[in-house]
Design an enzyme around this catalytic site. Structure first.
Site, PDB file in Angstrom:
ATOM      1  N   CYS A   1      11.834  -0.872   6.152  1.00 28.70           N
ATOM      2  CA  CYS A   1      10.762  -0.565   4.932  1.00 28.70           C
ATOM      3  C   CYS A   1      11.633   0.223   3.860  1.00 28.70           C
ATOM      4  CB  CYS A   1       9.803   0.143   5.514  1.00 28.70           C
ATOM      5  SG  CYS A   1       8.416   0.226   4.403  1.00 28.70           S
TER       6      CYS A   1
ATOM      7  N   ASP B   1       0.748  -1.290   0.064  1.00 32.03           N
ATOM      8  CA  ASP B   1      -0.169   0.076   0.111  1.00 32.03           C
ATOM      9  C   ASP B   1       0.947   1.126  -0.029  1.00 32.03           C
ATOM     10  OD1 ASP B   1       0.607  -0.866   2.585  1.00 32.03           O
ATOM     11  OD2 ASP B   1      -0.696   0.420   3.351  1.00 32.03           O
TER      12      ASP B   1
END
Length: 371
Positions: free
Chosen positions: A323, A269
């Site tokens: 991330c 996302d």
């Protein structure tokens, strides 16, 4: 657990949070996912995935789809689920539309709700306001109370930004004390302007690391360990010998597929853009989508190109480069991790305690194992 993250209204939202990574102009949709798309997506996912299967409903703001949409979604799940196949639903919401009817529906249908709440009103409302500038804290707190009265499973998602990063004690005390929350997730805020510079509300280097150290000290002081902080739980379980649960700290970006309202599928996302589009679940099944060249390249990025700071880091086993959202690539192709300094600051200072917690978990499991 197999997971599909579904955005039934795309990026449409009833708030205008300053740190939202859906920037104006990304195509806010007017309608919810249509029934044929919902049916095709659900059938394809349940046909291939093992039990339990998790539908994570997000946005934008997923409650804008309306309760009737979720009644339909549950009916479609029941029709396409195999015998004995367990289906789980979660909903991530800002709470603005959660009235008594919503709370009862979510509780009765065993949704796990993630409620976005950034601490007391003075910090929350700096970042999370309506398009007209109206504050949202009161509505979010009211949603929490309604959900708890209905005995709905609910946890808190707290974004750590410049607004609250210097106040870990106040944030933690409010969430666990005044609200009585037991399950907390803290998400670092690092967003960039259209020109590529770090936005002024984002964490500055060092702030997240100091927040984590203070937060860990508050959490570890809980003698009954009754509060769950996801990051700390994930690290403790990893150090006890379990696989890392958090996709931010795994060796590959492969935790879920993201399905937009028209059935378009993306690998994450944080990476919903045409250059990352894998296909459409109306025409293709999950295994086909995961086998595309784009999916393979995205999934293997960490193993191919870790940030250069990772080379000699003693905590690479835990962090694994963090991330990719927080990576920046220089002109020479080298990659930097924006939050590297912060994670190293935290682990340098609190890894020994985390190791002891992990060892205690291993010992407890050994004692509980039948001989």
């Amino acid at each position: 657990m197999s997971t599909v993250l579904v955005k039934p209204v795309g990026d449409r939202c009833n708030l205008a949070c300053r740190y939202c990574f859906y920037h104006p102009g990304t195509g806010r949709c007017a309608t919810a996912m249509e029934k044929p798309v919902l049916e095709a997506m659900t059938r394809a996912f349940l046909a291939e995935e093992s039990s339990p299967c998790l539908f994570a409903w997000q946005g934008g703001e997923p409650t804008l789809a309306g309760i009737d949409f979720y009644r339909l979604a549950l009916d479609v799940q029941r029709r396409f689920a195999a015998p004995q196949q367990r289906v789980v639903n979660t909903l991530q919401t800002n709470g603005v539309l959660i009235d008594d009817e919503w709370a009862a529906f979510l509780a009765q249908n065993r949704f796990l709700v993630g409620l976005s709440l950034d601490g007391p009103a003075e910090y929350h409302d700096q970042m999370r306001r309506g398009a007209d500038g109206s504050p949202s804290h009161g509505l979010a707190a009211a949603a929490w109370r309604r959900l708890r009265r209905c005995e709905c499973a609910v946890n808190i998602l707290c974004v750590v930004s410049r607004a609250n990063c210097d106040h870990p004690s106040e944030v933690y005390s409010y969430l666990t004390g005044e609200l009585g929350a037991q399950y907390l997730q803290f998400i670092p805020c690092v967003e960039r302007t259209p020109l590529g510079s770090v936005a002024d509300f984002s964490l500055q280097p060092g702030e997240y690391g100091r927040f984590l150290v203070a937060l860990f000290d508050l959490w570890s002081a809980e003698t009954q360990r009754a509060i769950s902080v996801k990051l700390f739980d994930d690290i403790a379980l990893f150090l006890a010998g379990k696989p890392m649960r958090d996709c931010m700290h795994r060796g590959a970006c492969d935790s879920h597929l993201v399905v937009e309202r028209d059935g378009s599928v993306y690998p994450c996302d944080f990476f919903v853009g045409e250059q990352y589009r894998l296909g459409n679940m109306v025409q293709e099944n999950p295994s086909q989508l995961r086998a595309t060249a784009r999916a393979t390249a995205f999934r293997s990025r960490k193993s191919r190109q870790l940030p250069e700071q990772c080379g000699a880091c003693p905590h690479l086993d835990i962090c694994r480069g963090g991330c990719c959202k927080f990576w920046t690539e220089a002109a020479d192709g080298t990659v930097q991790q924006y939050l590297c300094r912060d994670m190293r600051y935290f682990l340098d200072r609190r890894r020994p305690q985390m190791e002891r917690i992990g060892a205690a978990l291993r010992a407890r499991w050994h004692q509980d194992t039948p001989t």
